[in-house]
Design an enzyme around this catalytic site. Structure first.
Site, short mmCIF file in Angstrom:
data_model
loop_
_atom_site.label_atom_id
_atom_site.label_comp_id
_atom_site.label_asym_id
_atom_site.label_seq_id
_atom_site.Cartn_x
_atom_site.Cartn_y
_atom_site.Cartn_z
N HIS A 262 0.84 -1.20 0.00
CA HIS A 262 0.00 0.00 0.00
C HIS A 262 0.89 1.26 0.00
O HIS A 262 0.73 2.13 -0.87
CB HIS A 262 -0.90 -0.02 1.25
CG HIS A 262 -1.77 1.18 1.40
ND1 HIS A 262 -3.08 1.22 0.97
CD2 HIS A 262 -1.53 2.41 1.93
CE1 HIS A 262 -3.60 2.42 1.22
NE2 HIS A 262 -2.67 3.15 1.82
N GLU A 263 1.82 1.32 0.92
CA GLU A 263 2.70 2.50 0.99
C GLU A 263 3.56 2.62 -0.27
O GLU A 263 3.92 3.72 -0.68
CB GLU A 263 3.59 2.45 2.23
CG GLU A 263 2.86 2.40 3.58
CD GLU A 263 1.93 3.58 3.83
OE1 GLU A 263 2.16 4.67 3.27
OE2 GLU A 263 0.93 3.41 4.57
N HIS A 266 1.95 4.88 -2.67
CA HIS A 266 2.23 6.29 -2.34
C HIS A 266 3.65 6.67 -2.79
O HIS A 266 3.88 7.73 -3.35
CB HIS A 266 2.12 6.52 -0.83
CG HIS A 266 0.71 6.51 -0.30
ND1 HIS A 266 -0.27 7.34 -0.77
CD2 HIS A 266 0.13 5.78 0.70
CE1 HIS A 266 -1.40 7.13 -0.10
NE2 HIS A 266 -1.19 6.18 0.80
N GLU A 292 -4.31 8.43 -2.51
CA GLU A 292 -4.88 7.18 -2.03
C GLU A 292 -5.21 6.25 -3.20
O GLU A 292 -5.12 5.02 -3.07
CB GLU A 292 -6.14 7.48 -1.19
CG GLU A 292 -6.55 6.38 -0.25
CD GLU A 292 -5.53 6.09 0.86
OE1 GLU A 292 -4.64 6.93 1.12
OE2 GLU A 292 -5.62 5.00 1.46
#
Lengths: 493, 493
Positions: A262-263, A266, A292
């Protein structure tokens, strides 16, 4: 000349932001506890120095007199003006008062949350809400938009409450009906193939190496970033030096790995921003919804897909004791759906309902339709309506679970779900130019996906509005349609 | 009021220095290589912001008008004025030119050092020396002292070339005669007990734990500091958060451990500075001579003493495979004396000769008595006279070994040896109030030593001049006498 003045000015602000970002990372990853007091003092002072410099009247004059010489400079000046107005429409005295109220409420919240003592939190939270309403009114005047929209605009420039409401209402109607169907389907699957329990102990070092391997595969550039450990995982640093963190548990490996991936989404966005414009507002990521969307694209559209695990499981087996695991076993875990109280523990099916509930409440709070004391009852009612769970007499697992409101971040919540919808819309559009995208994921080939995201999202930075960027990338404005197709396909089979 | 203005002003500068210090640590310990370019840009910009803020004319007015209300404030204003004059007596344009010349010479030096191509370095180094002479002249006017003294003053306020020369001349006469005697004594000892070779492999983790154990024993506060790894060991950070680094080799453990304990001395000094004054110049460490005295006190007076190893060896054995080692075996290693070309590899007996040679050359360089092109010949002659080694046709192991001159740090070298003399003088004085200090070290009790150093050195910060501080702590001005007694006692037995 003024463009040159502005460029030099923004380089100074960038140096201060660089310091703030890196001190923040250091604080979470490295700093011994005793360093905290002086660090907090230094951070507050740096913020004040930066604010004074950024909001100096001469900057407004430069922006007014600037004569941009090409389209990119026009967009850069526009975005810089937007930021300058946002910065100067609130007085320093008000900001100081608000920061103090927020810090004090957040600290109180940290103390009270374990016992769930809502009544003791109310007066402090009322103060934060009152100041947020005042802020919203001031921003509303300066920006020419509705008060709650003016708050959303801080996180997601251009997003409007009315548009969000339309999308969320459709999504809510769908999900309230869909969650039980997804749970039924899950029960049927489990009856045939029970969820495989974790049995090994997964060492931190092995998990870290696996995470780094998969980050590299997906395209994270370790020449311009690294992965460390912190109590609360985040993606920080600066675009040329992205600092990601995670935390590890040793009884299973998927929650940390999914957090890392997930990170990574980003991080890829930050690493993909245009290098020559990093000191301008126009060179920054467009907003929280798109940010996001990038993390959820990597997590939900790639890393939780069955195709990904055909590629990733053999790599995981190199690092972890998973000899008797199949890709299907892993997929059952990463597709687990469950009604729960806690937003941050929710899966991609139930998560939007947690967000919609918060959106509806904070909108009404800012608009003065409800008061802080009304929240627990409304929360309970909505949880019953949306997820069939009651939080009556349980504020700890209700409105006391999130830091956002005590911290004064009204208008932030919608971007989580807008990001999830955007990720699904991007994935659908990507299939037009990359029809074999699923096959590419299955083979662990991410170069074409990365190129698509880079060209259509990352390199655009803030030179377009969120809406224009989304239309230019996907051909249409945001809708829930692609997300709905995505979860139907993933969870009903 | 002006005192309050100054206090607020210095807090701003402190926040910027805090950021600079921590970004420096992060760069050495954590930063991925690709982050370097933007980091360098941010660091240069922060330095410029800080310089502009620190040298603003209004600060001079506040300092002139300040009406201190007690002795401490008087001393603080005096020290702040000294810093302000030092900062403003050189124009920003000159500083910029000088920084560029130094960076360019330092980079050239890094490229040329491996091949020892001195002639290729000369023009760039001549430029650096020329600018240093100009700087010395400007500082000399502003500070009212001789040019070379004005450079020394940047590192060690108050130290004077004439005083240093007197001490160094006596020390040189002693050491030129002493080194061969110490080597003879060493040969006699080795004939009876050969130097024990390292046989085990010492893991990095075990060495780190041993280092941390001994740091804690000696009094380093890990609540306000930590130990990491970097290519060049240093002690950085801020007094409330001291960041020490080391590097490890696995074929032996003593060079890293001695490095750690050396830096621990620096760290203790920083941690012991008065908390309420950290943002004032008066609250900083007094200068490089005293700083080095603290690191050398811990390294030479404590950690290389036979008494220390009676305490430390059992602890080392808990972490490392040293079962068949005696304290005497370790002491033989840490007391090893050898004539060599390289300053940073020198032991405490030969080290001062390396420093004196550099002091004599750089003094004559700044005073215009010699030129850059003369250095290799003078260096060779002095190395022959002082250490019996020739560097003819070997500039790599001669004047090209140190970064100081290419980096423009003229006036820094003397503090290494002045620090060693100070450490010996402190140790001798300490024995008056703590007659059993050696016994305390043998028992691993460092509390009384720490209290002594804290009260007599650390807490004094820069409220006294170096000389007054030394006299108040030891009863007399600096002399070589205690160092001479120390090495005679340690190396002739």
């Amino acid at each position: 000349m003024t463009f040159h003045d502005l460029d030099a000015h923004f380089r100074k602000l960038e140096a201060l932001s660089h310091a703030q970002a890196m001190l923040g990372v250091d604080e979470a990853v490295m700093m011994p506890e005793g360093g905290g007091e002086k660090r907090a003092e230094a951070m507050a002072t740096l913020a004040a120095i930066r604010h004074d410099m950024a909001s100096a009247p001469v900057v407004g004059e430069w922006l007014d007199r600037a004569t941009p010489s090409n389209d990119q400079q026009v967009a850069a000046i526009t975005e810089a003006k937007r930021e300058f107005v946002n910065l100067t429409c609130i007085s320093s005295a008000f900001v100081k008062e608000q920061v103090e109220a927020r810090i004090s409420c957040e600290q109180l919240w940290r103390r009270l949350r374990p016992s769930g003592d809502w009544p003791a939190l109310v007066p402090s939270l009322e103060r934060v809400v009152q100041l947020a309403r005042e802020e919203a009114a001031m921003r509303s005047d300066a920006l020419g938009m509705a008060p709650y929209d003016a708050l959303i605009d801080q996180y997601d420039p251009g997003s409007k409450s009315a548009t969000i409401e339309k999308i969320f209402t459709a999504l809510k109607l769908f999900l309230v009906d869909f969650v039980p169907r997804a749970l039924d389907a899950q029960n049927r699957r489990r009856a045939m193939r029970p969820l495989k329990p974790f049995q090994a102990t997964f060492s931190v070092d092995s998990q870290k190496r696996l995470g780094q391997d998969l980050m590299s595969s997906i395209g994270f550039d370790f020449h311009h970033g690294r992965l460390d450990v912190s109590h609360h995982p985040f993606c920080g640093g600066v675009p040329t030096d992205v600092r990601m963190t995670t935390r590890y548990r040793q009884d299973e490996f998927l929650s940390s790995l999914m957090g890392i991936l997930h990170e990574t989404g980003h991080g890829l966005y930050e690493q993909g921003l245009p290098k020559g414009w990093l000191h301008w507002a126009a060179g920054a990521a467009r907003g929280m919804m798109l940010h996001e969307s990038q993390s959820l694209f990597v997590e939900m559209q790639i890393a939780r897909s069955p195709a990904f695990w055909e590629f990733a499981l053999p790599i995981a087996k190199k690092h972890l004791a998973l000899d008797d695991w199949t890709a299907e076993d892993v997929v059952q875990h990463v597709h687990h759906v469950e009604r729960g109280f806690i937003r941050v523990e929710a899966d991609e099916v139930t998560y939007p309902l947690h967000v919609i509930l918060r959106f509806e409440i904070e909108r009404d709070l800012i608009e003065g339709k409800i008061e802080v004391r009304d929240i627990p009852e409304i929360w309970d009612q909505k949880m019953q309506d949306y997820l069939g769970l009651s939080t009556q007499d349980n504020p700890k697992d209700g409105p006391m679970q999130d830091v956002h409101w005590p911290g004064g971040a009204f208008g932030y919540f919608p971007s989580y779900t807008l990001g999830a919808l955007t990720a699904a819309q991007i994935r659908k559009t990507m299939e037009i130019s990359l029809p074999d995208v699923e096959e590419q994921i299955r083979r662990g080939e991410f170069a074409a996906i990365k190129t698509w995201l880079s060209q259509n999202i990352w390199a655009k930075a803030s030179f377009l509005s969120t809406e224009d960027l989304l239309v230019s990338a996907t051909g249409s404005t945001l809708s829930a349609e692609h997300y709905i197709q995505h979860v139907e396909r993933r969870y009903l089979s």
